[in-house]
Enzyme design. Structure first.
Site, PDB file in Angstrom:
ATOM      1  N   ARG A 108      -7.827  20.348 -25.826  1.00  0.00           N
ATOM      2  CA  ARG A 108      -7.754  18.772 -26.403  1.00  0.00           C
ATOM      3  C   ARG A 108      -6.357  18.302 -26.080  1.00  0.00           C
ATOM      4  O   ARG A 108      -6.040  17.383 -26.936  1.00  0.00           O
ATOM      5  CB  ARG A 108      -8.296  18.576 -27.487  1.00  0.00           C
ATOM      6  N   LYS A 130       0.505   8.028 -16.273  1.00  0.00           N
ATOM      7  CA  LYS A 130      -0.688   8.036 -15.520  1.00  0.00           C
ATOM      8  C   LYS A 130      -0.716   9.826 -14.828  1.00  0.00           C
ATOM      9  O   LYS A 130       0.075  10.208 -13.828  1.00  0.00           O
ATOM     10  CB  LYS A 130      -0.931   7.434 -14.131  1.00  0.00           C
ATOM     11  N   GLU A 172       9.738   3.359  -2.499  1.00  0.00           N
ATOM     12  CA  GLU A 172       9.392   2.902  -3.803  1.00  0.00           C
ATOM     13  C   GLU A 172      10.437   2.303  -4.570  1.00  0.00           C
ATOM     14  O   GLU A 172      10.177   1.284  -5.310  1.00  0.00           O
ATOM     15  CB  GLU A 172       8.812   4.230  -4.672  1.00  0.00           C
ATOM     16  N   LYS A 214      10.833   0.800 -13.807  1.00  0.00           N
ATOM     17  CA  LYS A 214       9.269   1.094 -14.074  1.00  0.00           C
ATOM     18  C   LYS A 214       9.069   1.268 -15.243  1.00  0.00           C
ATOM     19  O   LYS A 214       7.762   0.910 -15.921  1.00  0.00           O
ATOM     20  CB  LYS A 214       8.923   2.483 -13.146  1.00  0.00           C
ATOM     21  N   GLU A 224      -2.700  -1.267 -17.455  1.00  0.00           N
ATOM     22  CA  GLU A 224      -2.933  -1.772 -16.175  1.00  0.00           C
ATOM     23  C   GLU A 224      -3.703  -2.910 -16.291  1.00  0.00           C
ATOM     24  O   GLU A 224      -4.650  -3.140 -15.466  1.00  0.00           O
ATOM     25  CB  GLU A 224      -3.114  -1.044 -15.099  1.00  0.00           C
ATOM     26  N   ARG A 228       1.684  -4.298 -14.760  1.00  0.00           N
ATOM     27  CA  ARG A 228       1.887  -2.871 -14.028  1.00  0.00           C
ATOM     28  C   ARG A 228       1.287  -3.046 -12.821  1.00  0.00           C
ATOM     29  O   ARG A 228       1.705  -2.378 -11.899  1.00  0.00           O
ATOM     30  CB  ARG A 228       1.111  -1.786 -14.827  1.00  0.00           C
ATOM     31  N   ASN A 232       1.938  -2.102  -7.545  1.00  0.00           N
ATOM     32  CA  ASN A 232       1.128  -1.887  -6.294  1.00  0.00           C
ATOM     33  C   ASN A 232       1.439  -2.753  -5.119  1.00  0.00           C
ATOM     34  O   ASN A 232       0.926  -2.739  -3.892  1.00  0.00           O
ATOM     35  CB  ASN A 232      -0.269  -2.406  -6.777  1.00  0.00           C
ATOM     36  N   HIS A 235       0.921  -1.707  -1.581  1.00  0.00           N
ATOM     37  CA  HIS A 235       0.017  -0.393  -1.614  1.00  0.00           C
ATOM     38  C   HIS A 235      -1.395  -0.597  -1.188  1.00  0.00           C
ATOM     39  O   HIS A 235      -2.097   0.264  -1.043  1.00  0.00           O
ATOM     40  CB  HIS A 235      -0.061  -0.074  -3.155  1.00  0.00           C
ATOM     41  N   HIS A 239      -2.266   1.915   1.556  1.00  0.00           N
ATOM     42  CA  HIS A 239      -3.411   3.009   1.081  1.00  0.00           C
ATOM     43  C   HIS A 239      -4.466   3.009   2.026  1.00  0.00           C
ATOM     44  O   HIS A 239      -4.767   4.046   2.743  1.00  0.00           O
ATOM     45  CB  HIS A 239      -4.229   2.672  -0.202  1.00  0.00           C
ATOM     46  N   HIS A 249       3.315   8.528   2.618  1.00  0.00           N
ATOM     47  CA  HIS A 249       3.184   7.526   1.509  1.00  0.00           C
ATOM     48  C   HIS A 249       4.052   6.389   1.752  1.00  0.00           C
ATOM     49  O   HIS A 249       3.708   5.141   1.698  1.00  0.00           O
ATOM     50  CB  HIS A 249       2.840   8.098   0.204  1.00  0.00           C
TER      51      HIS A 249
HETATM   52  N1  LIG Z   1       1.468   9.301 -11.813  1.00  0.00           N
HETATM   53  C1  LIG Z   1       2.121   8.359 -11.075  1.00  0.00           C
HETATM   54  O1  LIG Z   1       2.255   7.126 -11.726  1.00  0.00           O
HETATM   55  C2  LIG Z   1       2.282   8.561  -9.610  1.00  0.00           C
HETATM   56  C3  LIG Z   1       3.246   7.630  -9.321  1.00  0.00           C
HETATM   57  C4  LIG Z   1       3.594   7.656  -7.633  1.00  0.00           C
HETATM   58  C5  LIG Z   1       2.918   8.914  -7.008  1.00  0.00           C
HETATM   59  N2  LIG Z   1       2.180   9.759  -7.438  1.00  0.00           N
HETATM   60  C6  LIG Z   1       1.681  10.997  -7.138  1.00  0.00           C
HETATM   61  O2  LIG Z   1       2.784  11.694  -6.679  1.00  0.00           O
HETATM   62  C7  LIG Z   1       2.447  12.666  -5.589  1.00  0.00           C
HETATM   63  C8  LIG Z   1       3.638  12.333  -4.372  1.00  0.00           C
HETATM   64  O3  LIG Z   1       4.905  12.749  -5.264  1.00  0.00           O
HETATM   65  P1  LIG Z   1       5.828  13.436  -4.256  1.00  0.00           P
HETATM   66  O4  LIG Z   1       6.076  12.704  -2.959  1.00  0.00           O
HETATM   67  O5  LIG Z   1       6.961  13.738  -5.158  1.00  0.00           O
HETATM   68  O6  LIG Z   1       4.988  14.902  -3.625  1.00  0.00           O
HETATM   69  P2  LIG Z   1       4.996  16.314  -3.679  1.00  0.00           P
HETATM   70  O7  LIG Z   1       5.080  16.804  -5.210  1.00  0.00           O
HETATM   71  O8  LIG Z   1       3.862  16.807  -2.931  1.00  0.00           O
HETATM   72  O9  LIG Z   1       6.486  16.588  -3.262  1.00  0.00           O
HETATM   73  C9  LIG Z   1       6.811  16.372  -1.872  1.00  0.00           C
HETATM   74  C10 LIG Z   1       7.202  17.884  -1.072  1.00  0.00           C
HETATM   75  O10 LIG Z   1       8.623  18.091  -1.551  1.00  0.00           O
HETATM   76  C11 LIG Z   1       8.363  19.499  -1.996  1.00  0.00           C
HETATM   77  N3  LIG Z   1       9.507  19.599  -3.041  1.00  0.00           N
HETATM   78  C12 LIG Z   1       9.479  18.990  -4.309  1.00  0.00           C
HETATM   79  N4  LIG Z   1      10.723  19.039  -4.884  1.00  0.00           N
HETATM   80  C13 LIG Z   1      11.605  19.732  -3.853  1.00  0.00           C
HETATM   81  C14 LIG Z   1      12.875  20.073  -4.045  1.00  0.00           C
HETATM   82  N5  LIG Z   1      13.817  19.854  -4.921  1.00  0.00           N
HETATM   83  N6  LIG Z   1      13.383  20.393  -2.891  1.00  0.00           N
HETATM   84  C15 LIG Z   1      12.703  20.748  -1.764  1.00  0.00           C
HETATM   85  N7  LIG Z   1      11.386  20.592  -1.552  1.00  0.00           N
HETATM   86  C16 LIG Z   1      10.730  19.872  -2.980  1.00  0.00           C
HETATM   87  C17 LIG Z   1       7.105  19.628  -2.514  1.00  0.00           C
HETATM   88  O11 LIG Z   1       6.905  21.132  -2.536  1.00  0.00           O
HETATM   89  C18 LIG Z   1       6.216  19.036  -1.488  1.00  0.00           C
HETATM   90  O12 LIG Z   1       6.341  19.800  -0.179  1.00  0.00           O
HETATM   91  C19 LIG Z   1       1.179  12.038  -5.020  1.00  0.00           C
HETATM   92  O13 LIG Z   1       0.276  12.836  -5.477  1.00  0.00           O
HETATM   93  C20 LIG Z   1       0.810  10.641  -5.749  1.00  0.00           C
HETATM   94  O14 LIG Z   1      -0.352  10.367  -6.042  1.00  0.00           O
HETATM   95  C21 LIG Z   1       1.924   9.722  -8.991  1.00  0.00           C
HETATM   96 ZN   LIG Z   2       3.627   4.469  -4.312  1.00  0.00          ZN
END
Ligand SMILES: NC(=O)c1ccc[n+]([C@@H]2O[C@H](COP(=O)([O-])OP(=O)(O)OC[C@H]3O[C@@H](n4cnc5c(N)ncnc54)[C@H](O)[C@@H]3O)[C@@H](O)[C@H]2O)c1
Ligand SMILES: [Zn+2]
Length: 339
Positions: A108, A130, A172, A214, A224, A228, A232, A235, A239, A249
């Site tokens: 929990r 999130k 971003e 942010k 949101e 917030r 988007n 986006h 998307h 992305h």
């Molecule tokens: N929670 C939120 O508010 C929020 C906001 C934006 C995006 N997201 C989520 O985040 C995700 C995208 O994040 P991301 O772009 O970081 O993707 P990711 O975590 O998939 O990382 C991208 C790639 O880089 C690699 N990687 C990570 N760190 C590394 C490093 N230091 N050196 C070498 N390789 C490395 C990973 O293994 C992966 O292959 C999506 O799932 C998206 O939905 C969430």
């Molecule tokens: Zn985004």
């Protein structure tokens, strides 16, 4: 270690900007912590995190699913994790989303924190609470809003980041500048990807500025209802494109921002589309793309932000000032089809 504490509706989060992952011990007791990371991060940075209890996941969005959560829960049980355990997500957005989610449901809820390792997770995904997973084609369908106890920044992780992931992060960052920070936009306009990659002090300041931007938006509207949603920007069409074409992305939202600028010209007499597209291109991002407008429009109609025949759209009044406007779907269709 220097920290900044931010208050949210139900909790607060400590951000450590100028630190090293070696200092993680000061905020998470090594005996009672479990790190969650992925193979890429673990392989490059084993010497930094190898002494901890670690759960290593396969990298990639396709593993941001319930099956992975079940497997982590099994491993936490095997590691005898209990209510005193802290989970530390060390990775990109996939890892931080997963860690925050599993930490919110295991027993929990246990304490959790992040060490973001992609530029995108440093300025975006790790911030705002999130946390969730994908279900089938639905991204982030299941999840919770819960703030991490801490976020520790160590830019050393970026040394191994592939170029395509730097570019994703900058999409971003440019988005943040467009909706909230005209001065940062100018800095991006006169700077370049290589400049930020090579000058650690500039990069550190940029990461911090975006993380704070942010955070302020989230603090005003954690759940949101209004402000917030500005995050988007780009986006909505982004998307729709990301689902249908093989785009990252960052690429998808860059095209989305370009189209949102054109819609802003119509609706808000926005006059700076050229500056936005030139900057996107400078950071290796696409702007105009040939796509099947009708197909994208069909997806837009299903967008969760749709309210009847109107859609709430993030537009720009000027660079540095984003606004939400309800727009008739037909209006968006005609702009997309004319470009
Ligand atoms: N929670 C939120 O508010 C929020 C906001 C934006 C995006 N997201 C989520 O985040 C995700 C995208 O994040 P991301 O772009 O970081 O993707 P990711 O975590 O998939 O990382 C991208 C790639 O880089 C690699 N990687 C990570 N760190 C590394 C490093 N230091 N050196 C070498 N390789 C490395 C990973 O293994 C992966 O292959 C999506 O799932 C998206 O939905 C969430
Ligand atoms: Zn985004």
């Amino acid at each position: 270690m220097k920290k900044l504490t931010f208050k949210f509706s139900y909790s607060s989060a400590d951000y450590y900007f100028d630190s090293g992952v070696s200092q993680l011990r000061e905020i998470a007791d090594q005996k009672n912590s479990v790190i969650i990371t992925d193979e890429n991060v673990f392989d490059y940075h084993r010497k930094r995190i190898g002494q901890w209890k670690v759960i290593v996941l396969k990298p990639g969005e396709e593993f941001k699913v319930q099956r992975t959560i079940d497997s982590i829960i099994g491993q936490l049980i095997a590691l005898e994790a209990d209510r005193k355990t802290t989970l530390v997500g060390i990775g990109g957005g996939v890892i931080t989303d997963i860690t925050g989610y599993v930490a919110s449901v295991y027993m929990r809820g246990v304490r959790f924190g992040f060490v973001p390792t992609t530029l995108l997770s440093m300025v975006d995904a790790a911030i705002g609470g999130k946390n969730g997973i994908d279900v089938g084609v639905y991204k982030n369908l299941v999840g919770v809003t819960r703030q991490p106890s801490f976020i520790l920044y160590d830019l050393v992780f970026l040394n191994s980041l592939p170029q395509s992931e730097w570019i994703n992060g900058f999409a971003e960052i440019i988005k943040h500048a467009c909706i909230k920070d005209g001065a940062m936009f100018e800095e991006l306009e006169s700077g370049s990807l290589t400049k930020f990659e090579n000058r650690k002090n500039l990069l550190r300041a940029l990461v911090r500025r975006n993380a704070l931007l942010k955070t302020r938006v989230v603090q005003k509207d954690e759940f949101e209802k209004g402000e917030r949603r500005l995050l988007n920007f780009g986006h909505t069409i982004g998307h729709a494109l990301e689902n249908q074409y093989k785009l990252s992305h960052g690429q998808a939202i860059a095209i989305g921002m370009t189209y949102a600028c054109h819609i802003s010209e119509w609706v808000n007499r926005f006059k700076e589309t050229d500056r936005v597209t030139r900057t996107l291109e400078k950071y290796g991002l696409p702007t105009y793309a040939k796509f099947d407008a009708q197909r994208v429009f069909e997806v837009l109609k299903m967008d969760k932000k749709r309210e009847r025949t109107e859609i709430n759209y993030v537009l720009l009044e000027k660079i540095g000032r984003g606004v939400m406007k309800p727009l008739p779907l037909e209006h968006i269709r005609s702009v997309i089809q004319q470009l």
